[in-house]
Design an enzyme around this catalytic site. Sequence first.
Site, PDB file in Angstrom:
ATOM      1  N   THR A 134       0.818  -1.209   0.000  1.00 50.38           N
ATOM      2  CA  THR A 134       0.000   0.000   0.000  1.00 50.38           C
ATOM      3  C   THR A 134       0.855   1.264   0.000  1.00 50.38           C
ATOM      4  O   THR A 134       2.010   1.242   0.449  1.00 50.38           O
ATOM      5  CB  THR A 134      -0.892  -0.017   1.262  1.00 50.38           C
ATOM      6  OG1 THR A 134      -1.507   1.247   1.409  1.00 50.38           O
ATOM      7  CG2 THR A 134      -0.092  -0.294   2.529  1.00 50.38           C
ATOM      8  N   ASP A 135       0.239   2.373  -0.422  1.00 52.59           N
ATOM      9  CA  ASP A 135       0.937   3.665  -0.332  1.00 52.59           C
ATOM     10  C   ASP A 135       0.989   4.193   1.105  1.00 52.59           C
ATOM     11  O   ASP A 135       1.727   5.135   1.391  1.00 52.59           O
ATOM     12  CB  ASP A 135       0.275   4.706  -1.254  1.00 52.59           C
ATOM     13  CG  ASP A 135      -1.192   4.984  -0.940  1.00 52.59           C
ATOM     14  OD1 ASP A 135      -1.750   4.348  -0.023  1.00 52.59           O
ATOM     15  OD2 ASP A 135      -1.789   5.860  -1.609  1.00 52.59           O
ATOM     16  N   GLU A 136       0.192   3.582   2.004  1.00 49.43           N
ATOM     17  CA  GLU A 136       0.148   4.117   3.382  1.00 49.43           C
ATOM     18  C   GLU A 136       1.478   3.948   4.113  1.00 49.43           C
ATOM     19  O   GLU A 136       1.707   4.600   5.137  1.00 49.43           O
ATOM     20  CB  GLU A 136      -0.966   3.438   4.189  1.00 49.43           C
ATOM     21  CG  GLU A 136      -2.316   3.666   3.568  1.00 49.43           C
ATOM     22  CD  GLU A 136      -3.494   3.573   4.524  1.00 49.43           C
ATOM     23  OE1 GLU A 136      -3.288   3.558   5.748  1.00 49.43           O
ATOM     24  OE2 GLU A 136      -4.624   3.512   4.027  1.00 49.43           O
ATOM     25  N   TYR A 160      -2.019  -0.416  11.007  1.00 50.92           N
ATOM     26  CA  TYR A 160      -2.128  -1.104   9.701  1.00 50.92           C
ATOM     27  C   TYR A 160      -0.917  -0.781   8.827  1.00 50.92           C
ATOM     28  O   TYR A 160      -0.243  -1.687   8.317  1.00 50.92           O
ATOM     29  CB  TYR A 160      -3.422  -0.677   8.983  1.00 50.92           C
ATOM     30  CG  TYR A 160      -3.413  -1.007   7.499  1.00 50.92           C
ATOM     31  CD1 TYR A 160      -3.457  -2.325   7.055  1.00 50.92           C
ATOM     32  CD2 TYR A 160      -3.338   0.017   6.542  1.00 50.92           C
ATOM     33  CE1 TYR A 160      -3.423  -2.619   5.684  1.00 50.92           C
ATOM     34  CE2 TYR A 160      -3.309  -0.281   5.176  1.00 50.92           C
ATOM     35  CZ  TYR A 160      -3.350  -1.597   4.754  1.00 50.92           C
ATOM     36  OH  TYR A 160      -3.307  -1.888   3.406  1.00 50.92           O
ATOM     37  N   LYS A 164       2.062  -3.269   7.416  1.00 50.06           N
ATOM     38  CA  LYS A 164       2.369  -3.457   5.993  1.00 50.06           C
ATOM     39  C   LYS A 164       3.841  -3.071   5.714  1.00 50.06           C
ATOM     40  O   LYS A 164       4.521  -3.730   4.932  1.00 50.06           O
ATOM     41  CB  LYS A 164       1.430  -2.630   5.115  1.00 50.06           C
ATOM     42  CG  LYS A 164      -0.008  -3.098   5.080  1.00 50.06           C
ATOM     43  CD  LYS A 164      -0.225  -4.483   4.499  1.00 50.06           C
ATOM     44  CE  LYS A 164       0.011  -4.567   3.018  1.00 50.06           C
ATOM     45  NZ  LYS A 164      -0.388  -5.911   2.480  1.00 50.06           N
TER      46      LYS A 164
END
Length: 359
Positions: A134-136, A160, A164
């Site tokens: 993810t970009d998060e 989260y 990741k």
Amino acid sequence: MQTFLVTGGIGFIGSNFILKARKENWANIINLDKLTYASNPQTLAELEDDPGYTFVRGDIAETTLVSQLLEQYQPDAVINFAAESHVDRSIISPLDFVQTNVVGTFQLLETSKSHWEKLSPPKRDRFRFLHVSTDEVYGSLSPSDSAFREDTPYAPNSPYAASKAGSDHLVRAYYHTYGFPVLTTNCSNNYGPRQFPEKLIPLMILNALNGKPLPIYGDGQNVRDWLYVEDHCDAIYLVLQQSQLGETYNIGGNNEQNNLTVVGKICEILDQLAPQAGLSRSSLLTFVKDRPGHDRRYAIDCSKIKRDLGWEPKENFESGLLKTIQWYLDNPVWVEQVLSGSYRQWIEKNYSDREIVRG
Ligand code: NAD
Ligand code: DAU
């Protein structure tokens, strides 16, 4: 025909990937999914009689099961979609995220590496492990910051995102330490059919259809870069087929929108497609207490995947949103199946103590 071991393939992106893979003859699929709360087993019911599709219920951390599957089906690639994926849940129950996203990914890597080491040279050369991320992991941008690139430093802000990031680091380490043939993709917010209605777009569609409040966190000015799910699936397939080993690719929609705009568009479309006498859906907008640590803005610079692999998103936001809303209107049985007791408990837990800031 290739064979892929897909994990988490009953979830939102995994199920869309599998449907496309079967329809476009990309590969035969073995789908390993734990069937957590986020999955509806009926999601892939249309593949029940497809001899190129096999479903196995199980956890990516179950090493004996995973090595049996690798041995039996000899896949050309493992594609890891399996994850706990909802930021709000990670704030309330972070341990589940560490368990699946960090420990689970580690076990999957380790088991896949042991299998790969025993393969004959041609099969070893073909084998790939693609990790969907993810970009998060890059943290939050201010309005004037430039978009995330593959070399943007990691700065995860939620449990989260941190879990990741941990999994991405393990994947990277397996390449650098063992030469294990990994690929990583970091994608922005996806939308489309079959997304579990805890996430912004399907939650708002279903609440608006049912005349329920539309809970906007904070001031509604947080920005996400929305990508139609099938464009993400195409990008993953392309990376798998064409990328150099050890590469990472950012994937995004060139489509930054703030949450208020997104929800406003959903209201407009629903007022046209499913009008309710006397109701303008935007009157349901309700500003509620913000998400703790809420990232302000995400934006992806996807020039690397465009340059190296020629990928571009095909769908624009207007047509993609229309398709998505139409899918939820056309699939009331699927919707009913996921709106179970456990879903209602989550809604109660997440929203009941968010006092209304502005109605
Ligand atoms: P999802 O929550 O809809 O689906 C996750 C699936 O994984 C579910 O079917 C669940 O049962 C399964 N699963 C969970 N834990 C498992 C375990 N231990 N073993 C086997 N299966 C397990 O998630 P999604 O939105 O489809 O996201 C898929 C992947 O893409 C995730 O890794 C996520 O981090 C990443 N991602 C998502 C988005 C997005 O906008 N949804 C964007 C970028 C990246
Ligand atoms: O950026 C990629 C990520 O996008 C993925 O890695 C995650 O798995 C996926 O869940 C998503 O994370 P977000 O936190 O951005 O998505 P979510 O749909 O939960 O929220 C989108 C925005 O909408 C965010 O700014 C929070 C806001 N929001 C969300 C909900 C559920 C609301 O204002 N109200 C809500 O009720």
